[in-house]
Design an enzyme around this catalytic site. Structure first.
Site, PDB file in Angstrom:
ATOM      1  N   PRO A   2       0.828  -1.211   0.000  1.00  0.00           N
ATOM      2  CA  PRO A   2       0.000   0.000   0.000  1.00  0.00           C
ATOM      3  C   PRO A   2       0.862   1.260   0.000  1.00  0.00           C
ATOM      4  CG  PRO A   2      -0.878  -1.599   1.535  1.00  0.00           C
ATOM      5  CD  PRO A   2       0.457  -2.134   1.080  1.00  0.00           C
ATOM      6  N   GLU A   3       0.600   2.127  -0.982  1.00  0.00           N
ATOM      7  CA  GLU A   3       1.332   3.382  -1.088  1.00  0.00           C
ATOM      8  C   GLU A   3       0.359   4.541  -0.921  1.00  0.00           C
ATOM      9  OE1 GLU A   3       4.125   3.403  -4.365  1.00  0.00           O
ATOM     10  OE2 GLU A   3       4.239   1.219  -4.347  1.00  0.00           O
ATOM     11  N   LYS A  60       2.428   7.164   3.727  1.00  0.00           N
ATOM     12  CA  LYS A  60       2.023   5.782   3.984  1.00  0.00           C
ATOM     13  C   LYS A  60       1.476   5.588   5.395  1.00  0.00           C
ATOM     14  CE  LYS A  60       5.488   3.896   0.806  1.00  0.00           C
ATOM     15  NZ  LYS A  60       6.613   2.951   0.644  1.00  0.00           N
ATOM     16  N   ARG A 132       1.514 -10.866   6.993  1.00  0.00           N
ATOM     17  CA  ARG A 132       2.962 -11.009   7.194  1.00  0.00           C
ATOM     18  C   ARG A 132       3.470 -10.278   8.430  1.00  0.00           C
ATOM     19  NH1 ARG A 132       6.048  -9.924   1.659  1.00  0.00           N
ATOM     20  NH2 ARG A 132       7.781 -10.499   3.036  1.00  0.00           N
ATOM     21  N   ASN A 196       7.339   1.851  -4.541  1.00  0.00           N
ATOM     22  CA  ASN A 196       7.996   1.331  -5.735  1.00  0.00           C
ATOM     23  C   ASN A 196       7.254   1.639  -7.030  1.00  0.00           C
ATOM     24  OD1 ASN A 196      10.323  -0.006  -6.658  1.00  0.00           O
ATOM     25  ND2 ASN A 196       9.137  -1.859  -7.052  1.00  0.00           N
TER      26      ASN A 196
END
Length: 410
Positions: A2-3, A60, A132, A196
């Protein structure tokens, strides 16, 4: 990951479904990694019975302003997200419009749930999930207006959409820093929210090579980079990160097939990949040409073998190395893994195949030595024989030379 635009999406849905409502109950699972500088029980206790005022973001990071401190400040990491029981379309990977009547049923509570807010209006719940466990949930005990003055937000740079960017300040940072421009864009202390894919999209529209050093950009390139940063971030956020609505000329639409099929734009231009700042970056080398100093290592993507395998920079050869490999004694070695140490001549003959060769060499040397000894013995014998013949000739009044003795006989 997520950006900036995906966080904008979450903030939008938090305000839509939670703002102005009271948290009736909090269920939190213990996780000493995700809950940072607090515990699940302390978090649940602090949120119970609070009224949600508004959700906000900085890059973010995002937070929920409560009617009194402390306030939860969150970061998704790689796989974090907030799932809404009444809004399956809130997920940034769900290509569904808000007005779609055929909404999918959501499993509740969702898998990998860290906490759930059960709101006062029945069935309206929100859950923070993270498969994660790379996300973070904090409690900031400060007035709402001072949240950005406290860590971790105070260490982050301006949000290009929420705060805007001053062009002179932006150019000043570029001139002061000698860093690959893609790596600089990923630096959250410079600009908040650029990750990214956003960084790749910015550089694609600015026609700048991701490895070019920031302090080598021309005035025109600096201006284009600034404008592209604003354009990409604002457009993505206005569309709430819904990639199905991104413009068709965006690199985002064609970059994700890496390793599966040939990466090309609709016009046939090839998409390549390079390692910059520890991240794999997509770029189009026919458009994004380096015009100044660049980082050293580059990797080409797809099946195309770059004919410019060795590029010259300042009179020096620049080798293209796959991934993040180094060259040590001519052997490619991946970072973090020690490759095979080059063997010396003594070590090479220790393998079975080499031992056989060495044995054969020794046999040949031994045979050669024997042949030399035999030749030497024969030579000695020959010399002894010639000596006896000479003595006999001299004794008979002749000479050692056969020709001279022949003349004497005549």
């Amino acid at each position: 990951m997520p950006e900036i635009s995906e966080i904008t999406r979450i903030v939008h849905y938090l305000n839509r479904y939670l703002a102005g409502k009271v948290i009736k109950n909090v269920v939190a699972n213990e996780d000493t990694i995700v809950f940072k500088d607090t515990t699940s029980s302390a978090f649940a206790k602090a949120m119970q019975g609070k009224r949600v005022v508004e959700a906000k973001q900085q890059g973010k990071y995002f937070w929920i302003e409560m009617d009194s401190p402390p306030h939860p400040v969150m970061h998704f990491g790689m796989t974090g997200w907030i799932t809404f029981s009444k809004a399956p379309e809130a997920h940034y990977r769900a290509d569904m419009a808000d007005e779609d009547d055929n909404k999918e049923e959501i499993e509740w509570p969702p898998r990998f749930m860290k906490f759930v807010f059960e709101m006062e209006d029945e069935g309206n719940n929100a859950a923070f999930t993270d498969a994660r466990r790379l996300g973070r949930v904090r409690l900031i005990d400060a007035p709402a207006k001072d949240i950005r003055k406290v860590s971790p937000l105070k260490e982050n740079g301006p949000d290009p959409v929420v705060d805007g960017l001053d062009e002179d300040w932006f150019r000043g940072v570029l001139n002061k820093r000698k860093k690959p421009v893609k790596a600089l864009l990923l630096d959250q202390a410079f600009i908040s929210g650029v990750g990214n894919w956003v960084g790749d999209e910015i550089l694609y529209h600015a026609r700048i090579h991701p490895e070019q050093y920031s302090n080598t950009l021309s005035d025109a390139q600096q201006k284009q980079l600034y404008e592209s940063t604003i354009y990409v971030c604002k457009t993505a956020c206005e569309l709430l990160g819904d990639s199905s609505k991104f413009p068709e000329d965006w690199l985002f639409k064609y970059r994700w097939s890496k390793g599966k099929k040939k990466n090309v734009l609709p016009n046939g231009e090839k998409i390549d990949f390079v390692q910059v700042g520890g991240r794999t970056s997509a770029f189009v080398k026919t458009r994004q040409k380096a015009t100044g100093g660049t980082a050293v290592k580059e990797k080409t993507g797809g099946n195309d073998e770059d004919s410019e395998g060795e590029k010259k920079k300042g009179g020096k050869k620049r080798k293209i190395v796959k991934d993040e490999e180094d060259e040590r004694d001519g052997i490619p070695v991946k970072k973090g893994k020690r490759g095979p140490k080059p063997k010396t001549e003594d070590e090479e003959v220790k393998t079975p195949a080499k031992r056989g060769k060495k044995k054969a060499v020794k046999v040949e040397e031994s045979q050669s030595e024997n042949e030399e000894e035999e030749s030497e013995v024969e030579a000695k014998s020959s010399r002894k024989g010639r000596g006896k013949v000479k003595e006999e000739i001299v004794a008979n009044g002749g000479t050692p030379s056969g020709r001279r003795s022949s003349r004497l006989q005549k």
